[in-house]
Design an enzyme around this catalytic site. Structure first.
Site, PDB file in Angstrom:
ATOM      1  N   SER A 190      37.788  46.277  37.590  1.00 54.57           N
ATOM      2  CA  SER A 190      38.767  47.370  37.554  1.00 54.57           C
ATOM      3  C   SER A 190      38.551  48.235  36.322  1.00 54.57           C
ATOM      4  CB  SER A 190      40.184  46.788  37.501  1.00 54.57           C
ATOM      5  OG  SER A 190      41.134  47.806  37.242  1.00 54.57           O
ATOM      6  N   TYR A 203      46.479  40.762  33.826  1.00 52.74           N
ATOM      7  CA  TYR A 203      45.555  41.317  34.833  1.00 52.74           C
ATOM      8  C   TYR A 203      44.339  41.963  34.171  1.00 52.74           C
ATOM      9  CZ  TYR A 203      43.864  44.423  38.577  1.00 52.74           C
ATOM     10  OH  TYR A 203      43.081  45.092  39.492  1.00 52.74           O
TER      11      TYR A 203
HETATM   12  P1  NAD Z   1      45.132  44.208  48.456  1.00 51.02           P
HETATM   13  O1  NAD Z   1      46.479  43.661  48.226  1.00 51.02           O
HETATM   14  O2  NAD Z   1      44.895  44.900  49.731  1.00 51.02           O
HETATM   15  O3  NAD Z   1      44.036  43.064  48.336  1.00 51.02           O
HETATM   16  C1  NAD Z   1      44.178  41.940  47.508  1.00 51.02           C
HETATM   17  C2  NAD Z   1      44.000  40.728  48.383  1.00 51.02           C
HETATM   18  O4  NAD Z   1      43.906  39.584  47.547  1.00 51.02           O
HETATM   19  C3  NAD Z   1      45.166  40.452  49.315  1.00 51.02           C
HETATM   20  O5  NAD Z   1      45.010  41.097  50.544  1.00 51.02           O
HETATM   21  C4  NAD Z   1      45.116  38.942  49.464  1.00 51.02           C
HETATM   22  O6  NAD Z   1      44.533  38.587  50.684  1.00 51.02           O
HETATM   23  C5  NAD Z   1      44.205  38.482  48.345  1.00 51.02           C
HETATM   24  N1  NAD Z   1      44.828  37.436  47.551  1.00 51.02           N
HETATM   25  C6  NAD Z   1      45.703  37.576  46.527  1.00 51.02           C
HETATM   26  N2  NAD Z   1      46.088  36.368  46.085  1.00 51.02           N
HETATM   27  C7  NAD Z   1      45.429  35.445  46.845  1.00 51.02           C
HETATM   28  C8  NAD Z   1      45.405  34.026  46.875  1.00 51.02           C
HETATM   29  N3  NAD Z   1      46.109  33.286  46.020  1.00 51.02           N
HETATM   30  N4  NAD Z   1      44.639  33.423  47.819  1.00 51.02           N
HETATM   31  C9  NAD Z   1      43.928  34.157  48.706  1.00 51.02           C
HETATM   32  N5  NAD Z   1      43.895  35.501  48.700  1.00 51.02           N
HETATM   33  C10 NAD Z   1      44.649  36.127  47.778  1.00 51.02           C
HETATM   34  O7  NAD Z   1      44.812  45.157  47.220  1.00 51.02           O
HETATM   35  P2  NAD Z   1      43.459  45.847  46.709  1.00 51.02           P
HETATM   36  O8  NAD Z   1      43.925  46.869  45.741  1.00 51.02           O
HETATM   37  O9  NAD Z   1      42.582  46.226  47.816  1.00 51.02           O
HETATM   38  O10 NAD Z   1      42.797  44.685  45.851  1.00 51.02           O
HETATM   39  C11 NAD Z   1      41.463  44.261  46.028  1.00 51.02           C
HETATM   40  C12 NAD Z   1      40.802  44.099  44.675  1.00 51.02           C
HETATM   41  O11 NAD Z   1      40.695  45.377  44.059  1.00 51.02           O
HETATM   42  C13 NAD Z   1      41.573  43.229  43.681  1.00 51.02           C
HETATM   43  O12 NAD Z   1      40.661  42.401  42.987  1.00 51.02           O
HETATM   44  C14 NAD Z   1      42.172  44.244  42.731  1.00 51.02           C
HETATM   45  O13 NAD Z   1      42.386  43.685  41.453  1.00 51.02           O
HETATM   46  C15 NAD Z   1      41.079  45.273  42.716  1.00 51.02           C
HETATM   47  N6  NAD Z   1      41.461  46.595  42.213  1.00 51.02           N
HETATM   48  C16 NAD Z   1      42.387  47.331  42.868  1.00 51.02           C
HETATM   49  C17 NAD Z   1      42.736  48.575  42.356  1.00 51.02           C
HETATM   50  C18 NAD Z   1      43.750  49.447  43.035  1.00 51.02           C
HETATM   51  O14 NAD Z   1      44.148  50.450  42.442  1.00 51.02           O
HETATM   52  N7  NAD Z   1      44.211  49.123  44.216  1.00 51.02           N
HETATM   53  C19 NAD Z   1      42.114  49.047  41.205  1.00 51.02           C
HETATM   54  C20 NAD Z   1      41.169  48.263  40.574  1.00 51.02           C
HETATM   55  C21 NAD Z   1      40.847  47.033  41.095  1.00 51.02           C
END
Ligand code: NAD
Ligand code: MG
Length: 298
Positions: A190, A203
């Site tokens: 991130s 985080y």
């Molecule tokens: P999202 O909620 O769609 O995806 C995160 C997923 O993590 C969930 O769908 C869930 O299935 C899984 N998860 C969480 N805890 C879990 C557990 N204990 N066991 C199994 N699965 C688990 O959100 P997203 O934003 O698409 O996140 C995906 C990745 O992107 C993450 O690593 C997040 O940190 C990263 N990210 C997101 C952003 C943003 O702005 N959305 C920015 C930077 C990084």
């Protein structure tokens, strides 16, 4: 012709109609419950066979960035296993249907990645069901905003590290005996790794850890022909952001501070993951591909 990811258009105007309104969801949150629909490339991603015959596991593949990656991988010709939490079955089934509609095998693997034994089992089942594994995307993540360190509980600190860091370690270690030369590992980090928000202490710390893990392991595995890289998204419109990832009152302005002036969509992340998984990136090792609307990075 319908617009696809190759369309020539102004990126500052793209998705200009999306306005993430304030919303709170309990638990991990669902794509299907988002106020303003996210785009995972359902209608737009066009595959060109760039991952033909490959076998991929995408954690958190039910929603958000992981869903967009799973859909793109399938359309590029890969069989795809997706892992997710049991309460996300509805989102996961939508992704499974899209993988199958692309003519590929889909494997749905619900379970909790904070459990080391489950992580090992997940790899074993994915390998068995897919008939091997050559792409591992460590993408699942937990993000909960807490304004004051005094309110950051030991339980949250532990869960954030278990989900974002330990699971990556457990899954990668279990997958390695199955990964042959040419395989790739992609970790979702991130912008928070280098520009931490004051309310995301736990985080942001996990994301900096993911960067170091990626660069260290990349050197270790390169001689074996296994490439490890990371993708660092900026503000992307996903359920994680509405499920405690941001203060609810901040959501209407979400992503507006980026140079492009808008949040990104999951669909805009998928091509980065396709590139890093395919042979096109054969000389790209230990890299962090920033997909963040123009926010400066070190
Ligand atoms: P999202 O909620 O769609 O995806 C995160 C997923 O993590 C969930 O769908 C869930 O299935 C899984 N998860 C969480 N805890 C879990 C557990 N204990 N066991 C199994 N699965 C688990 O959100 P997203 O934003 O698409 O996140 C995906 C990745 O992107 C993450 O690593 C997040 O940190 C990263 N990210 C997101 C952003 C943003 O702005 N959305 C920015 C930077 C990084
Ligand atoms: Mg989800």
């Amino acid at each position: 012709m319908a617009s696809d990811q190759y369309a020539f258009e102004d990126p500052s105007k793209k998705y200009a109609d999306i306005n993430p309104s304030a919303q709170y969801q309990a638990g991990p949150g669902l794509d299907s419950a988002l106020n303003d629909t996210a785009d995972h490339g359902e209608k737009s991603y066009r595959g060109l066979g760039r991952l033909a015959g490959r076998k991929a596991l995408v954690t958190g593949g039910d929603s958000g960035i992981g869903a967009a990656v799973a859909i793109a991988y399938a359309r590029e010709g890969a069989d795809v296993a997706v892992s997710y939490l049991p309460e996300e079955e509805k989102d996961a089934q939508k992704v499974v249907a899209l993988i199958e509609a692309a003519g590929q095998k889909a494997v749905a693997l619900p379970g909790d990645l904070t459990d080391a034994a489950f992580c090992r089992e997940l790899i074993a089942i994915a390998v068995k069901e897919l008939g091997g594994l050559d792409i591992l995307v460590n993408n699942a993540g937990k993000q909960q905003t807490v304004a004051d360190l005094a309110d950051l509980t030991d339980e949250q600190f532990d869960e954030t590290f278990k989900t974002n860091v330990y699971a990556m370690f457990w899954l990668t270690k279990a997958a390695l005996p199955h990964l042959g030369a040419g395989s790739t590992i992609i970790n979702t980090t991130s912008i928070q790794a280098y520009s931490p928000s004051e309310s995301l202490v736990d985080y942001a710390s996990t994301k900096a850890t993911i960067n170091a893990f990626t660069k260290a392991l990349a050197q270790q595995l390169a001689p074996k022909g296994i490439r490890v890289n990371a993708v660092a998204p900026g503000p992307i419109w996903t359920p994680l952001q509405t499920a405690g990832g941001q203060p609810t009152e901040a959501l209407p302005e979400f992503g507006e501070a980026t140079p492009l002036g808008r949040p990104g969509q999951p669909a805009e992340l998928a091509p980065a993951y396709v590139f890093l998984a395919s042979g096109e990136s054969s000389y790209v090792v230990g890299e962090t591909l920033n997909v963040n609307g123009g926010m400066p990075t070190p």
